[in-house]
Scaffold this motif. Structure first.
Motif, mmCIF file in Angstrom:
data_model
loop_
_atom_site.group_PDB
_atom_site.id
_atom_site.type_symbol
_atom_site.label_atom_id
_atom_site.label_comp_id
_atom_site.label_asym_id
_atom_site.label_seq_id
_atom_site.Cartn_x
_atom_site.Cartn_y
_atom_site.Cartn_z
ATOM 1 N N GLN A 177 0.839 -1.212 0.000
ATOM 2 C CA GLN A 177 0.000 0.000 0.000
ATOM 3 C C GLN A 177 0.868 1.254 0.000
ATOM 4 O OE1 GLN A 177 -3.451 0.347 2.395
ATOM 5 N NE2 GLN A 177 -3.778 -1.842 2.577
ATOM 6 N N LEU A 178 1.906 1.234 0.821
ATOM 7 C CA LEU A 178 2.778 2.418 0.864
ATOM 8 C C LEU A 178 3.496 2.595 -0.481
ATOM 9 C CD1 LEU A 178 4.116 4.779 2.241
ATOM 10 C CD2 LEU A 178 5.648 3.211 3.443
ATOM 11 N N ALA A 179 4.016 1.489 -0.997
ATOM 12 C CA ALA A 179 4.753 1.579 -2.272
ATOM 13 C C ALA A 179 3.848 2.088 -3.396
ATOM 14 C CB ALA A 179 5.331 0.212 -2.637
ATOM 15 N N SER A 180 2.557 1.748 -3.331
ATOM 16 C CA SER A 180 1.654 2.158 -4.423
ATOM 17 C C SER A 180 1.595 3.684 -4.533
ATOM 18 C CB SER A 180 0.262 1.564 -4.230
ATOM 19 O OG SER A 180 -0.414 2.203 -3.170
ATOM 20 N N TYR A 181 1.627 4.373 -3.391
ATOM 21 C CA TYR A 181 1.615 5.843 -3.432
ATOM 22 C C TYR A 181 2.855 6.364 -4.175
ATOM 23 C CZ TYR A 181 -2.123 6.319 0.101
ATOM 24 O OH TYR A 181 -3.309 6.293 0.776
ATOM 25 N N PHE A 182 3.996 5.752 -3.857
ATOM 26 C CA PHE A 182 5.243 6.224 -4.479
ATOM 27 C C PHE A 182 5.249 5.929 -5.982
ATOM 28 C CE2 PHE A 182 7.084 5.302 -0.099
ATOM 29 C CZ PHE A 182 7.051 6.627 0.287
ATOM 30 N N ILE A 183 4.871 4.706 -6.334
ATOM 31 C CA ILE A 183 4.983 4.314 -7.749
ATOM 32 C C ILE A 183 4.075 5.192 -8.615
ATOM 33 C CG2 ILE A 183 4.686 2.426 -9.415
ATOM 34 C CD1 ILE A 183 5.377 0.474 -7.131
ATOM 35 N N GLU A 184 2.875 5.488 -8.112
ATOM 36 C CA GLU A 184 1.974 6.331 -8.907
ATOM 37 C C GLU A 184 2.491 7.767 -8.989
ATOM 38 O OE1 GLU A 184 -2.189 5.834 -8.013
ATOM 39 O OE2 GLU A 184 -2.190 3.948 -9.122
ATOM 40 N N GLN A 185 3.328 8.122 -8.021
ATOM 41 C CA GLN A 185 3.937 9.459 -8.043
ATOM 42 C C GLN A 185 5.050 9.537 -9.106
ATOM 43 O OE1 GLN A 185 5.004 10.548 -4.012
ATOM 44 N NE2 GLN A 185 6.547 11.987 -4.689
ATOM 45 N N PHE A 186 5.740 8.409 -9.331
ATOM 46 C CA PHE A 186 6.878 8.423 -10.258
ATOM 47 C C PHE A 186 6.438 8.484 -11.719
ATOM 48 C CE2 PHE A 186 9.126 5.341 -7.090
ATOM 49 C CZ PHE A 186 9.328 6.384 -6.212
ATOM 50 N N THR A 187 5.246 7.936 -11.999
ATOM 51 C CA THR A 187 4.840 7.813 -13.397
ATOM 52 C C THR A 187 3.448 8.417 -13.552
ATOM 53 O OG1 THR A 187 3.827 5.705 -12.893
ATOM 54 C CG2 THR A 187 6.059 5.618 -13.744
#
Ligand code: M6R
Length: 608
Positions: free
Chosen positions: A310-320
């Motif tokens: 869940q935490l990683a999903s926030y970051f990944i959507e921020q990168f792309t």
């Protein structure tokens, strides 16, 4: 969850088996036992409810020099924790230990009872022992009897079987529950988890799904379920004693929390390149073109692994800007009718690599043709072997049942994947460099947080340890951290703790605020600061007992405040999480709980 050990060689088996069971204690269990055979086939089976230490006391009174035996730590599924339900189970000439669940054991039991078998326990395992015994006649060898029984069972098993009239072999089998065989010159070791083999041998053979092995002293022969011989690939186990010892810490959890700067460095090593300000991943087996084509990511895991996703999903959507990420609880996904869009990559997240629900989702996703990448810690584990590629998180053995260092590195590994995809899709060099630099500084920042807040968090934990309820709240990336922090607290302190998105409080949970609760408010110094503060003020206004954790330097009104001094902006949630890990640890300590082996929990949940 349940653990298996076995030994055949030229030394006393009992001590080796009990030593192995001690190494498996961290997996969680409620009873233990070891059975050995002497050269004439006489069986000694000692079993105890409770800890391996109690089994060791029994062994002193029942010491044998037998050099073949099997042992088990049981985490109750069928039948209460008790001596009669503890493994090993003996029926007729067969004694065995079993991890997993035999789903059709009731049907098999009826058939066996009609044949005259009597059963002493409530377990499915004893029925399996009966089934093998019923097929073990004078003109059938033990291997054929085991194979015959396995063809009749429905369910999952990791199995070690001895027969009283063949005290020179142990038969092991795997379907859905891992087993490793360790080989030395004149000795063979069996374990469900590599940690039980460390210090004995580093030459190991991971049993594959559906394989059966006949183990003799220093020798092993593999078969498939149809009795066809298979060749065995022996590998070198890369783990050492140091990694499974407490090294001066009172508990493994505290050691593992403190290890995070180093374990995170190990996750990032060779993957983060400061010279080019880029990230790379060797094991994902994807070309730049394939990475560019990714439009959707589905992240699957359980418990802490799910929150890491869940935490990683926030970051990944921020990168792309063209990838959508969804995060699924494995035990839900596996039974749901779900749809996977084209151009999806699945990230299968698991520390142990053996979680039954996560493994089942991997199978289902692969069946649908989805490319599956593992975010796994345990090298050689089932998930690591079955994925199409992946990223080992390299945090070393995580012994404490409550996960800590794995979470941090799972997030980092998924962030690396997100960056690698973003690079392929043409993320701007400046933006990429900012992420790379922050990630590179993260281990140092974690170190700094531990050094600066541990004492005050320990003090705070003493003050709040007598509460029975807690609400954790956070917004944006601090919402998954609130979920993970609450999970950590409930697992090891047994305080009822719930994590919420702070904005959701007024939609229900705020009704709970009273003197029996304390609240943990996670407040980031970012564009949501004012909103998070409002949520805290709303709780204050209702007489809440709020602990605020913040990286803002502005004064915050709360019963207690933990201030983080960092200039990280993106990956700062991982620092908040370390504070919550320390808090949970010290609350558990204060309450006198078994920190590393909390009640009812297992480290590796190999049954659903
Ligand atoms: O081994 P896995 O990462 O697949 O385990 C998943 C969960 O069982 C695990 O994270 C569990 O929630 C921990 N006890 C959390 O501390």
């Amino acid at each position: 969850m349940c653990g298996i050990v076995g030994y055949i060689g030229n030394r006393e088996a009992q001590g080796i088996l009990i030593g192995g069971l001690k190494r498996l204690e961290y997996r969680g269990y409620d009873s233990a036992g070891v059975a050995t055979l002497n050269s004439t086939g006489e069986l000694t089976n000692i079993r105890a409810q409770g800890k391996v230490a109690q089994l060791a006391e029994l062994q002193v009174k029942n010491r044998k020099t037998d050099s073949i035996g099997i042992g088990h730590t049981r985490w109750a599924t069928h039948g209460a924790p008790s001596v009669k339900n503890a493994h090993p189970h003996t029926v007729g000439r067969i004694t065995l230990v079993h991890n997993g669940i035999i789903e059709n054991y009731q049907d098999l039991k009826h058939i066996l009872v009609d044949k005259g078998y009597e059963f002493q326990s409530d377990t499915d395992t004893e029925v399996l022992a009966g089934l093998i015994d019923s097929l073990y006649s004078d003109d059938t060898n033990l291997l054929d009897a085991v194979l015959g029984a396995l063809r009749l069972v429905v369910g999952a098993y990791g199995l070690a079987v001895i027969a009283h009239d063949t005290p020179d072999q142990i038969i092991v089998a795997r379907s859905g529950s891992p087993l490793i065989i360790g080989l030395d010159d004149e000795e063979t070791f069996i374990a469900s988890d590599a940690s039980a083999l460390i210090g004995h041998t580093d030459q190991v053979l991971y049993l594959k799904e559906g394989e059966v092995a006949v183990c003799k002293a220093g020798d092993v022969q593999l078969y498939d379920i149809k009795a066809n011989p298979l060749s065995a690939a022996v590998e070198t186990l890369e783990a050492d004693m140091q990694a499974i010892q407490k090294e001066g810490y009172e508990h493994f959890l505290l050691k593992e929390i403190h290890e995070q700067p180093d374990t995170l460095r190990a996750t990032l090593a060779g993957r983060l390149h400061l010279d080019t300000m880029t990230a790379s991943l060797g094991g994902i087996n994807m070309t730049a073109e394939e990475l560019r084509a990714v439009k959707n990511i589905v992240i699957v895991g359980c418990g802490t692994a799910n929150y890491a996703g869940q935490l990683a999903s926030y970051f990944i959507e921020q990168f792309t800007d063209d990838i959508s990420v969804r995060v699924e609880i494995a035990s839900e996904l596996r039974y749901r009718s779900f749809h996977v869009a084209d151009n999806t990559v699945a990230l299968i997240v698991s520390q142990s690599g053996e979680t039954a629900d996560t493994l089942a989702c991997l199978g289902e996703l692969k069946r649908r043709g989805v490319r599956c990448l593992g975010i796994v810690n345990a090298v050689g584990s089932s998930i690591a072997r079955e994925v199409d590629g992946g990223v080992y998180v390299h945090v070393g053995p995580e012994i404490s049942v409550a996960s800590s260092k794995a979470f941090t590195s799972q997030v980092a590994a998924m962030v690396l994947f997100g960056l690698v995809v973003a690079q392929a899709k043409g993320i701007g060099a400046k933006e990429l460099a900012e992420y790379v630099q922050e990630l590179d500084r993260l281990p140092f920042e974690i170190e700094k947080v531990i050094n600066t807040v541990e004492d005050s968090v320990a003090h705070l934990a003493k003050e709040y340890a007598s509460y029975e309820h807690a609400l954790y709240m956070g917004r944006d990336t601090l919402y998954p951290v609130a979920l993970e922090g609450a999970l950590k607290l409930k697992e090891i302190s047994y305080i009822q703790a719930e994590g919420h998105a702070a904005g959701e409080l007024k939609h229900g949970p705020i009704a709970l605020v009273d003197d029996s609760f304390f609240e943990v408010a996670l407040i980031a110094d970012n564009w949501l600061y004012e909103k998070s503060l409002s949520n805290l003020i709303e709780v204050n206004a209702r007489g809440g007992h709020v602990i605020a954790i913040t990286n803002s330097q502005k004064p915050i009104e709360a019963e207690a405040v933990v201030q983080l001094n960092t200039d990280l902006t993106v990956f700062v949630p991982l620092l908040f999480n370390v504070v919550l890990q320390l808090f949970a640890y010290y609350v558990s300590l204060e309450r006198g709980n078994d920190v590393d082996q909390p009640r009812n929990l297992a480290k590796s949940v190999t049954v659903e």
